[in-house]
Design an enzyme around this catalytic site. Structure first.
Site, PDB file in Angstrom:
ATOM      1  CG  ASP A  85      -1.771   1.204   1.328  1.00  0.00           C
ATOM      2  OD1 ASP A  85      -1.660   2.087   0.429  1.00  0.00           O
ATOM      3  OD2 ASP A  85      -2.576   1.302   2.279  1.00  0.00           O
ATOM      4  CG  HIS A 168       8.955   7.815 -23.189  1.00  0.00           C
ATOM      5  ND1 HIS A 168       7.821   8.443 -22.758  1.00  0.00           N
ATOM      6  CD2 HIS A 168       8.699   7.454 -24.467  1.00  0.00           C
ATOM      7  CE1 HIS A 168       6.925   8.456 -23.724  1.00  0.00           C
ATOM      8  NE2 HIS A 168       7.439   7.863 -24.779  1.00  0.00           N
ATOM      9  CG  HIS A 230       6.811  13.521 -24.114  1.00  0.00           C
ATOM     10  ND1 HIS A 230       7.651  13.008 -23.166  1.00  0.00           N
ATOM     11  CD2 HIS A 230       5.674  12.765 -24.048  1.00  0.00           C
ATOM     12  CE1 HIS A 230       7.070  11.981 -22.562  1.00  0.00           C
ATOM     13  NE2 HIS A 230       5.870  11.821 -23.071  1.00  0.00           N
TER      14      HIS A 230
HETATM   15  C1  BG6 Z   1       3.309   9.490 -22.546  1.00  0.00           C
HETATM   16  C2  BG6 Z   1       1.959  10.146 -22.414  1.00  0.00           C
HETATM   17  O1  BG6 Z   1       4.247  10.147 -21.745  1.00  0.00           O
HETATM   18  O2  BG6 Z   1       3.717   9.531 -23.904  1.00  0.00           O
HETATM   19  C3  BG6 Z   1       0.958   9.448 -23.293  1.00  0.00           C
HETATM   20  O3  BG6 Z   1       1.536  10.080 -21.052  1.00  0.00           O
HETATM   21  C4  BG6 Z   1       1.445   9.385 -24.723  1.00  0.00           C
HETATM   22  O4  BG6 Z   1      -0.314  10.086 -23.232  1.00  0.00           O
HETATM   23  C5  BG6 Z   1       2.871   8.832 -24.800  1.00  0.00           C
HETATM   24  O5  BG6 Z   1       0.564   8.543 -25.454  1.00  0.00           O
HETATM   25  C6  BG6 Z   1       3.428   8.977 -26.202  1.00  0.00           C
HETATM   26  O6  BG6 Z   1       4.680   8.326 -26.273  1.00  0.00           O
HETATM   27  P1  BG6 Z   1       5.210   7.734 -27.656  1.00  0.00           P
HETATM   28  O7  BG6 Z   1       6.568   7.226 -27.323  1.00  0.00           O
HETATM   29  O8  BG6 Z   1       4.250   6.658 -28.070  1.00  0.00           O
HETATM   30  O9  BG6 Z   1       5.226   8.867 -28.638  1.00  0.00           O
END
Ligand code: BG6
Length: 477
Positions: A85, A168, A230
């Protein structure tokens, strides 16, 4: 090297779709340390056998990678599961205490509202003792105030140089290539400023919808979900000054300067310089899709177009048009840099009606390529005239095939302690400061949500935020 991963949010979408498959492939390629093991942690009352079964099924349905049965079983042997939890530090501490003497990497793939209690539990259970590390998924908070609180609380428990905040997109090879292209080519660097560049467009369109992430998305929306992270990271890579070296903090120093130079958005500009949209029912690839309806009737947007200005010497007066949306016609991540026209036109049509500005297009997804739009007479003028025509030079490479997916790269970097592709605390806060100014401007202006059919390029008023080619598609003649 750190050999123990504590993965919180192990039953969630991100862990199942990306994190575990990335670890499996890294192990298959022999890139994980000798005694590597994962403790999977989540609220569900599974036991280790049940969780391994879930992963086994998941691995059987991977589309980008087909592991052998031996690879899967060798990996699963290193995974165990604990129910926890995360609202209660004592529960977190109990779930990790037996591993605290190993150098751990804790990975939080959980809602940011649980970050502080989980980190308190990790500290209590001994999992933050040096040299252990922490990886945090975005979003860090939901605005500047909550981001500051999270950074400050976590900063009291573990040193900043052991924290790895993930965006990412920074792990994508095509995104890193923006740095290579900018700083590896005198040709680009020479024109990379307000004297030559007219405008920049950054588009991240997705054909996927909100789907299974409704409870998160209804509180977040496209601006907080995509632009804060991003898209602002892409903007930083396009706009930053050359760092003195590729050392992580030299790169991050330059990114922070860009974010701090973003002109706060204001309500009187909201209608002219931004559009918020939400998808209605439509068709994608011939399949009907439903409208987005958030659970509590919230005012959340699935599309945003917004123009940013960077108030510094290099970029004064150059608009950066940022645009992202769910359920758009296609999946595409594109940065387009449009240059100013030549100062004097020598050719046919003195009104320049055939002149097309030079345009550099970096396509990052789904495929990776670069296109340079030039004017040329190569297309063959009649003798005695010199009529120009647009010519596209295309550069694409096959290297994409062998590139690691973003999370594999980020895991390896965090295990090796390389911070260059991770976001520092002040970067996150500077990004939120600008996002807050947009949210405040929308609130003060009462900016309406504009509908757009799923499968389109967004609301009708949004074409200015799209790079030229997409704009043409969006505006049927
Ligand atoms: C994520 C978002 O960080 O990135 C999502 O929370 C989005 O909403 C995704 O779909 C897009 O990542 P990628 O690598 O598929 O362009």
């Amino acid at each position: 090297m750190h050999d123990t991963l504590l993965l919180f949010g192990a039953t969630g979408d991100l862990a199942q779709r990306y994190l575990f498959p990335s670890l499996l492939r890294l192990m298959g390629d022999g890139l994980l340390p000798e005694g590597f093991r994962v403790r999977a942690l989540a609220l569900s009352p599974h036991d280790t056998d049940k969780f391994r079964g879930i992963l086994r099924e998941r691995f059987a349905s991977l589309s980008h990678y087909t592991p052998t049965a031996e690879q899967v079983e060798a990996f699963l042997e290193r995974v165990d599961y604990r129910s926890v939890d995360m609202r209660t530090p004592a529960s977190v501490a109990d779930a990790v205490r037996d591993l605290a003497d190993r150098p751990c990497v804790s990975y939080l793939s959980i809602p940011p509202g649980l970050y502080m209690s989980t980190c308190e539990g990790l500290a209590l259970g001994g999992a933050f003792a040096a040299p252990s590390r922490l990886m945090l998924e975005k979003p860090i908070g939901a605005d500047l105030a909550s981001a500051r609180e999270i950074n400050a609380t976590i900063g009291r428990l573990i040193d900043e140089d052991r924290i790895f905040r993930i965006d990412h997109y920074l792990g994508k090879a095509a995104v890193q290539n923006l740095l290579a292209l900018r700083f590896g080519n005198a040709l680009l660097e020479a024109v990379w400023n307000r004297n030559y560049i007219d405008s920049v467009h950054i588009l991240v369109s997705e054909s996927e919808g909100v789907d299974g992430r409704n409870s998160y998305y209804a509180r977040s929306g496209a601006l907080r979900d995509m632009v804060q992270s991003h898209i602002l990271q892409l903007l930083c890579l396009v706009a930053m000054e050359p760092p003195a070296s590729l050392e992580a903090d030299r790169i991050r120093d330059e990114k922070v300067k860009v974010l701090r130079a973003l002109r706060p958005f204001c309500a009187k500009e909201a209608r002219r310089h931004s559009v918020r949209g939400r998808y209605t029912a439509g068709t994608i690839n011939g399949e009907p899709v439903q409208a987005y309806s958030p659970p509590d009737d919230s005012d959340v947007e699935t599309f945003v177009g917004v123009t940013a200005h960077i108030d510094n010497w290099r970029w004064a007066g150059v608009p950066f048009h940022l645009c992202t949306g769910k359920r758009m016609a296609d999946r595409s991540t594109v940065v387009t840099v449009t240059l100013k026209p030549v100062t004097h036109w020598l050719f046919e049509r003195p009104d320049r009606s055939n002149a097309v500005p030079n345009r550099l297009t970096f396509r990052l997804q789904p495929q990776e390529d670069i296109e340079l739009g030039l004017m040329s007479s190569l297309a063959g003028p009649e003798w005695g005239t010199l009529e120009l025509q647009p010519l596209e030079l295309e550069l694409s490479s096959e290297t994409g095939q062998n590139r690691r997916i973003a999370y594999e790269r980020l895991f390896l970097d965090a295990f090796h302690g390389n911070h260059a592709l991770f976001v520092r605390n002040d970067e996150v806060e500077a990004a939120w400061a600008w996002i807050d100014s947009v949210v405040d401007a929308w609130r003060e202006d009462n900016s309406p949500l504009q509908p757009y059919p799923a499968g389109s390029w967004g609301p009708e008023d949004a074409t200015v935020f799209l790079p030229e080619r997409f704009d043409a598609v969006a505006r049927p003649s």
